[in-house]
Write a protein that holds these residues in place. Sequence first.
Motif, PDB file in Angstrom:
ATOM      1  N   PHE A  17       0.814  -1.208   0.000  1.00  0.00           N
ATOM      2  CA  PHE A  17       0.000   0.000   0.000  1.00  0.00           C
ATOM      3  C   PHE A  17       0.855   1.268   0.000  1.00  0.00           C
ATOM      4  N   THR A  18       2.164   1.106  -0.154  1.00  0.00           N
ATOM      5  CA  THR A  18       3.105   2.222  -0.009  1.00  0.00           C
ATOM      6  C   THR A  18       2.806   3.363  -0.966  1.00  0.00           C
ATOM      7  N   PHE A  19       2.578   3.046  -2.237  1.00  0.00           N
ATOM      8  CA  PHE A  19       2.348   4.115  -3.213  1.00  0.00           C
ATOM      9  C   PHE A  19       1.006   4.806  -2.991  1.00  0.00           C
ATOM     10  N   ASN A  20       0.040   4.110  -2.381  1.00  0.00           N
ATOM     11  CA  ASN A  20      -1.212   4.772  -2.014  1.00  0.00           C
ATOM     12  C   ASN A  20      -0.948   5.841  -0.962  1.00  0.00           C
ATOM     13  N   LEU A  21      -0.097   5.507   0.005  1.00  0.00           N
ATOM     14  CA  LEU A  21       0.245   6.463   1.055  1.00  0.00           C
ATOM     15  C   LEU A  21       1.027   7.630   0.476  1.00  0.00           C
ATOM     16  N   VAL A  34       8.195  13.282  -2.882  1.00  0.00           N
ATOM     17  CA  VAL A  34       8.337  12.122  -1.998  1.00  0.00           C
ATOM     18  C   VAL A  34       9.410  11.204  -2.559  1.00  0.00           C
ATOM     19  N   HIS A  35      10.401  10.901  -1.746  1.00  0.00           N
ATOM     20  CA  HIS A  35      11.400   9.882  -2.074  1.00  0.00           C
ATOM     21  C   HIS A  35      11.096   8.642  -1.238  1.00  0.00           C
ATOM     22  N   ILE A  36      11.235   7.475  -1.841  1.00  0.00           N
ATOM     23  CA  ILE A  36      10.895   6.218  -1.171  1.00  0.00           C
ATOM     24  C   ILE A  36      12.120   5.312  -1.140  1.00  0.00           C
ATOM     25  N   ILE A  58       8.155   9.689   6.676  1.00  0.00           N
ATOM     26  CA  ILE A  58       6.940   8.892   6.796  1.00  0.00           C
ATOM     27  C   ILE A  58       7.387   7.439   6.917  1.00  0.00           C
ATOM     28  N   ILE A  59       6.968   6.771   7.978  1.00  0.00           N
ATOM     29  CA  ILE A  59       7.290   5.362   8.154  1.00  0.00           C
ATOM     30  C   ILE A  59       6.020   4.565   7.877  1.00  0.00           C
ATOM     31  N   GLY A  60       6.043   3.865   6.774  1.00  0.00           N
ATOM     32  CA  GLY A  60       4.838   3.238   6.286  1.00  0.00           C
ATOM     33  C   GLY A  60       4.522   1.902   6.925  1.00  0.00           C
ATOM     34  N   PRO A  61       3.411   1.311   6.500  1.00  0.00           N
ATOM     35  CA  PRO A  61       3.012  -0.005   6.994  1.00  0.00           C
ATOM     36  C   PRO A  61       3.855  -1.101   6.371  1.00  0.00           C
ATOM     37  N   GLY A 582       2.270   3.039  -8.554  1.00  0.00           N
ATOM     38  CA  GLY A 582       3.700   2.849  -8.684  1.00  0.00           C
ATOM     39  C   GLY A 582       4.223   3.171 -10.069  1.00  0.00           C
ATOM     40  N   VAL A 583       3.373   3.036 -11.088  1.00  0.00           N
ATOM     41  CA  VAL A 583       3.794   3.306 -12.458  1.00  0.00           C
ATOM     42  C   VAL A 583       3.223   4.617 -12.974  1.00  0.00           C
ATOM     43  N   LEU A 584       1.943   4.851 -12.688  1.00  0.00           N
ATOM     44  CA  LEU A 584       1.234   5.964 -13.323  1.00  0.00           C
ATOM     45  C   LEU A 584       1.247   7.249 -12.514  1.00  0.00           C
ATOM     46  N   GLY A 585       1.586   7.187 -11.242  1.00  0.00           N
ATOM     47  CA  GLY A 585       1.559   8.399 -10.435  1.00  0.00           C
ATOM     48  C   GLY A 585       0.212   8.606  -9.773  1.00  0.00           C
ATOM     49  N   LEU A 586      -0.245   9.848  -9.733  1.00  0.00           N
ATOM     50  CA  LEU A 586      -1.413  10.205  -8.928  1.00  0.00           C
ATOM     51  C   LEU A 586      -2.752   9.819  -9.545  1.00  0.00           C
ATOM     52  N   ASP A 587      -2.827   9.726 -10.851  1.00  0.00           N
ATOM     53  CA  ASP A 587      -4.125   9.652 -11.521  1.00  0.00           C
ATOM     54  C   ASP A 587      -4.673   8.225 -11.520  1.00  0.00           C
ATOM     55  N   VAL A 588      -5.115   7.784 -10.339  1.00  0.00           N
ATOM     56  CA  VAL A 588      -5.687   6.449 -10.154  1.00  0.00           C
ATOM     57  C   VAL A 588      -6.976   6.585  -9.367  1.00  0.00           C
ATOM     58  N   ASP A 589      -8.037   5.938  -9.838  1.00  0.00           N
ATOM     59  CA  ASP A 589      -9.344   6.042  -9.188  1.00  0.00           C
ATOM     60  C   ASP A 589     -10.022   4.685  -9.117  1.00  0.00           C
ATOM     61  N   VAL A 590     -10.802   4.484  -8.065  1.00  0.00           N
ATOM     62  CA  VAL A 590     -11.694   3.330  -7.980  1.00  0.00           C
ATOM     63  C   VAL A 590     -13.042   3.782  -8.520  1.00  0.00           C
TER      64      VAL A 590
END
Length: 739
Positions: A17-21, A34-36, A58-61, A582-590
Amino acid sequence: MTIQRPRLLLIDSYDSFTFNLSALFRIAVPGCTVHIIHNDRLTINGLLPLLKYFSAIIIGPGPGSPDLPRDIGIVKDIWKLSESHLLPIFGVCLGFQSMVIEHGGTLKRLNTVKHGQVSEILHTCKDIFRDLDKITAVRYHSLYVEPHSEEIEPLAWALDEGENGMVLMAARHTSRPFWGVQYHPESVLTDSGGMQILRNFWVLADEWSRKQGRSLSGLDPTAMEILGHAWPHLDSSTFLSTPVDPMPMVLTSVVQMPGVSVINICEMLGVEDHASPFILLDSAAKTGRFSIIASILPVSPQIMYSVGDPNVMLKRGSSFTYEPLPDMDIWTWISRFMHDAGAYQGRPEVPFWGGLIGSLSYELGVHSLDVPLRHNRREKNPHYDVNLVYIQRSLVVDTVEEKVYIQSLLQDDFAWINHIFSGLCSLSKRRSTDTDSATMKCNLTQVHLPDRASYISNIHKAQEFLRSGDSYELCLTTHTRISSPRSLSSWERYKALRRSNPAPYSAYLRFNSATFLSSSPERFLSYSRPPASQCQLRPIKGTIRKGPGVTRAHAEQALRGSPKEVAENLMIVDLIRHDLHGVLGLDVDVTQFCAIEEYETVWQMVSVIEGRLPSGTKRRDVGWEVLKRSLPPGSMTGAPKKRSVEILQTLENEDRSLYSGVFGYWCVGGGGDWSVAIRSCFKNESESEQAQNSDSMENWVIGAGGAITALSDSEGEWNEMLLKLESVLGCFGASKARG
């Protein structure tokens, strides 16, 4: 020094879920980058010199436990930063638990695991919860923490009445700029409170930094070499852009065929000649529409590759060549193969003009996650991990408009097109012969089920991994082996499968090295042609058979009304969002969550996740990159994906092979469509080998399994696995799986 843009460092504990965060922080903190990095990428001494470049950490899950070094990595040391290196930190789930236990708290197991569960969050209305009222949030945890120090101030709780009691959901450090939450603010079902707590955190972090007079340094080349690009970053390699050479035109002819029969067309094209390869991607039921029939030339290139091999094998007719992979992986090699394979002036309504069709194994995806494969896998699994054929002639059947598109990428191929056109016109005048012409010899078919005790034991082992925090869900599978008379051809078996279990993503793939039959209900990934390409994934979790009284309303109640079914779907939706981000960036929707869809024999709960390519992207293979980054399918692994796959490698004693992989196409126009290889079977010999084999029986493999959760009943899971087998067993004349 003046800070122009906030810069955040996200520590990734190999979560799904890292890229969602990361995406949520990109929105919550205006203008930030953001650097990961993974939690084992650097030592604390290697990290300290880099902290001057960041506004906050940010320390992720992640999977596992905050008190195990292999799970938490560098994180445990970050909470001990000296005053000279101190900066604001925000922890989520595993990160939050680490913060509390590193400051005197204790770690415990929940009585009732909360994986994909939505809870109301009770909070103090202050600090990171300022200006917030009622919050509902998604929880993914089997462990929880209790603070025992005045250094940790509780801020929020969840009340699990009758289960876990009051569980800590958020806290802050009383003297250091540390905050954290147990729940997942980045989940699709966490409400607006997820975004707002991140905004509130940033306000508090920025205030602390200003009071401390803390300023950032600009990233220098040395730091960039260690950290890499900020997320998201899409490689814009020029060799993967639009081809320079003139592209061929797609020659197309259209035949209107009322009552068109895909089966009859295949038989007209010679599918019953079992010495030759044949490919059919078959929309055999709604919601499918287009069926693709490949007309394979003797010289059509077939790409075959097994993970670990130094070469790609190319087969053209009876000729074999081997191309080395000296400085690239197989994904890049195929991208280069397709680079000069563009075409233009194909009919825009037709999804496939020509290109690659075939299958990718489950183990190819496992390898992409850097998870070790079995050492002896080639001894037990003779199938190639990549098996694709480059198609230049094809027929696409539109079952809605009742049209057939005859297509060729070969210039001046009018004689073949006219020949097929004439054949179709003659065929349309004859009555369909798509009937049950085969009599199954079920009395001779032998069904070798997996060992029931071993499967149930593995269910219990899987649940222990869920309780320990290593996974939220594990999709446990196994193989059933079929010995059946050779008197029935694979094509007749496919027609039987198509009749008994029609599905929108069916397939009949007969290669020189494998025969694969599928009645899959699940599309995995589709991507439209560039420019303005769009990727779509449609995970299925939740199925109920049709029957008397099983109406849509009944299915809604049984599936959407079940916390277990919704939790399974939710976990995969959040995982897929991560893969796309992870590939497309921000433009993701359910665009659809847990909707009930009607199929021929079942009701299913389906979600839809869509992502769009960044504007100005010149790469034609971004959909291919999404496919690489999304395998194996999350619906067939569980989450977090990498740790879940590692666990499944220990629970399952053999390769899944073609089962749990994907099959589909990559069109020369840039689009693609891939389905999950479930409700399928395959055999371990080619049709030509079958013709030479004197043995009267042939051996097939059927994969089946199910998503194991903490709420799963082992007997119920065994019976569900048997039920899934039955959808395929019909083509062997054995409609019931007895176990």
